[in-house]
Scaffold this active site. Structure first.
Site, PDB file in Angstrom:
ATOM      1  N   GLY A  89       2.593   2.397  10.650  1.00 42.50           N
ATOM      2  CA  GLY A  89       3.542   3.488  10.454  1.00 42.50           C
ATOM      3  C   GLY A  89       4.310   3.884  11.707  1.00 42.50           C
TER       4      GLY A  89
ATOM      5  N   GLY B 267       2.876  -1.102   4.277  1.00 45.16           N
ATOM      6  CA  GLY B 267       2.882   0.320   3.920  1.00 45.16           C
ATOM      7  C   GLY B 267       4.292   0.784   3.615  1.00 45.16           C
ATOM      8  N   GLY B 268       4.923   1.408   4.598  1.00 46.89           N
ATOM      9  CA  GLY B 268       6.251   2.014   4.433  1.00 46.89           C
ATOM     10  C   GLY B 268       7.262   1.139   3.698  1.00 46.89           C
TER      11      GLY B 268
ATOM     12  N   ASN C 237       0.864  -1.178   0.000  1.00 48.60           N
ATOM     13  CA  ASN C 237       0.000   0.000   0.000  1.00 48.60           C
ATOM     14  C   ASN C 237       0.904   1.231   0.000  1.00 48.60           C
ATOM     15  OD1 ASN C 237      -1.794   2.059   0.534  1.00 48.60           O
ATOM     16  ND2 ASN C 237      -2.274   1.398   2.622  1.00 48.60           N
ATOM     17  N   TRP C 238       1.004   1.860  -1.155  1.00 57.08           N
ATOM     18  CA  TRP C 238       1.931   3.002  -1.275  1.00 57.08           C
ATOM     19  C   TRP C 238       1.371   4.260  -0.630  1.00 57.08           C
ATOM     20  CZ3 TRP C 238       4.224   2.964  -6.949  1.00 57.08           C
ATOM     21  CH2 TRP C 238       4.855   1.725  -7.163  1.00 57.08           C
ATOM     22  N   LYS C 239       0.094   4.242  -0.284  1.00 57.31           N
ATOM     23  CA  LYS C 239      -0.562   5.423   0.293  1.00 57.31           C
ATOM     24  C   LYS C 239      -0.357   6.635  -0.640  1.00 57.31           C
ATOM     25  CE  LYS C 239       0.033   3.286   4.739  1.00 57.31           C
ATOM     26  NZ  LYS C 239       0.095   3.406   6.174  1.00 57.31           N
TER      27      LYS C 239
ATOM     28  N   GLU D 260      -6.640   4.937   7.879  1.00 55.83           N
ATOM     29  CA  GLU D 260      -6.376   6.346   7.559  1.00 55.83           C
ATOM     30  C   GLU D 260      -7.593   6.986   6.906  1.00 55.83           C
ATOM     31  OE1 GLU D 260      -2.731   5.589   5.482  1.00 55.83           O
ATOM     32  OE2 GLU D 260      -1.792   5.113   7.397  1.00 55.83           O
TER      33      GLU D 260
ATOM     34  N   GLU E 226      -5.384  -4.803  10.864  1.00 60.85           N
ATOM     35  CA  GLU E 226      -4.354  -3.783  11.032  1.00 60.85           C
ATOM     36  C   GLU E 226      -4.616  -2.976  12.306  1.00 60.85           C
ATOM     37  OE1 GLU E 226      -2.330  -2.682   7.120  1.00 60.85           O
ATOM     38  OE2 GLU E 226      -4.094  -1.418   7.282  1.00 60.85           O
TER      39      GLU E 226
ATOM     40  N   SER F  69       3.510  -2.028  10.342  1.00 62.55           N
ATOM     41  CA  SER F  69       4.962  -2.085  10.551  1.00 62.55           C
ATOM     42  C   SER F  69       5.585  -3.435  10.185  1.00 62.55           C
ATOM     43  CB  SER F  69       5.323  -1.682  11.985  1.00 62.55           C
ATOM     44  OG  SER F  69       4.948  -0.338  12.219  1.00 62.55           O
TER      45      SER F  69
ATOM     46  N   HIS G 270      -9.455   1.407   5.003  1.00 60.14           N
ATOM     47  CA  HIS G 270      -8.171   1.579   5.689  1.00 60.14           C
ATOM     48  C   HIS G 270      -8.343   2.567   6.851  1.00 60.14           C
ATOM     49  CE1 HIS G 270      -4.017   2.691   6.485  1.00 60.14           C
ATOM     50  NE2 HIS G 270      -3.696   1.541   5.919  1.00 60.14           N
TER      51      HIS G 270
HETATM   52  P1  PGA Z   1       2.912   0.362   7.596  1.00 65.02           P
HETATM   53  O1  PGA Z   1       1.438   0.557   7.030  1.00 65.02           O
HETATM   54  O2  PGA Z   1       3.443  -0.913   7.033  1.00 65.02           O
HETATM   55  O3  PGA Z   1       3.667   1.573   7.133  1.00 65.02           O
HETATM   56  O4  PGA Z   1       2.801   0.296   9.090  1.00 65.02           O
HETATM   57  C1  PGA Z   1       0.570  -0.522   6.885  1.00 65.02           C
HETATM   58  C2  PGA Z   1      -0.747  -0.066   6.296  1.00 65.02           C
HETATM   59  O5  PGA Z   1      -1.187   1.047   6.598  1.00 65.02           O
HETATM   60  O6  PGA Z   1      -1.378  -0.797   5.513  1.00 65.02           O
END
Ligand code: PGA
Length: 252
Positions: free
Chosen positions: A170, A231-232, A9-11, A96, A164, A210, A94
């Protein structure tokens, strides 16, 4: 046997040219890793460019969101039909989106069937916040989010769930693999009650929060965890490749 799935997930990261660059860096190696479904979810604006690059490879494409109506006067929104034109997967709910864009359980419950209707595979995200976790409410919150998201949906073929915990996203503070496995097992039990045992057994449930090249193997070794939403670490070609490779090794 559930085929594991790793989704990046590149956000809201990468311009179109940066997206091309990142995909080009990992394309060949990623394509060759077997035994794992590999999904990348760039921002909407890069989907077409990435689609062109990965076409004919084993890498699959996902979007990060959609609107629940197929067409109409909804300035700035992207419909399920548009997403389905290029993508096989779509992330829904998600944390966010829930946190910053007021996405409620009711909205998520409209998006899931809208995605399924056009043949998309939703990656439905659920997870508790830090204060809920600390108050011992994890099971309650996760169960309630899951049941609200799936309310009234008779067929969930193709759906994927991502557990999640919000406090792990993050932050560099991943859940322990044991904790994640336990909550995912609870999610599977709920699916079994809502649908049936076979559907629950075949459903893929991911962990997200993470996940890095340093902890991927540990998560993938857990009996209930069928992959990760990353994500990251999905923004770094070497990290993402390593996570996918580790997953492939675990299932061999
Ligand atoms: P993260 O994000 O790996 O940066 O913690 C995961 C996500 O939001 O899907």
């Amino acid at each position: 046997m559930r085929v594991p799935l790793i989704a990046g997930n590149w956000k809201m990261n990468s311009t179109v040219s940066e997206a091309r660059e990142l995909v080009s860096k990992m394309l060949r190696e990623l394509d060759e890793i077997d035994g794992v479904d590999k999904v990348i979810c760039p921002p909407f604006i890069s989907l077409a460019a990435v689609y062109g690059l990965i076409k004919g490879s084993s890498i699959k494409l996902g979007a990060q969101n959609l609107y629940f109506t197929e067409r109409g006067a909804y300035t700035g929104e992207i419909s399920p039909l548009m997403v389905a034109d290029l993508c096989e997967f779509v992330i829904i709910g998600h944390s966010e989106r829930r946190q910053y864009f007021n996405e409620t359980d009711e909205i998520v419950n409209k998006k899931v069937p809208a995605a399924l209707k056009v043949g998309l595979k939703p990656i439905l995200c659920i997870g508790e916040r830090l204060e809920e976790n600390e108050a011992g409410l994890t099971e309650k919150v996760v169960t309630s989010q899951l049941r609200s998201a799936l309310a009234g949906i008779a067929y969930i073929n193709g759906i994927i769930i991502a557990y999640e915990p919000v406090w792990a996203i993050g932050t560099g503070k991943a859940a322990t693999s044991k904790q994640a496995n336990q909550t995912i097992s609870l999610i599977r039990r709920n699916i079994s009650q809502l649908y049936d045992k076979e559907i629950a057994q075949n459903l893929r449930i991911l962990y997200g929060g993470s996940v890095t090249a340093d902890n991927a193997t540990e998560f993938m070794q857990q009996s209930e965890i069928d992959g990760a939403l990353v994500g990251g670490a999905s923004l770094k070609a070497d990290q993402f490749l390593s996570i996918v490779k580790q997953t492939s090794e675990v299932v061999k």
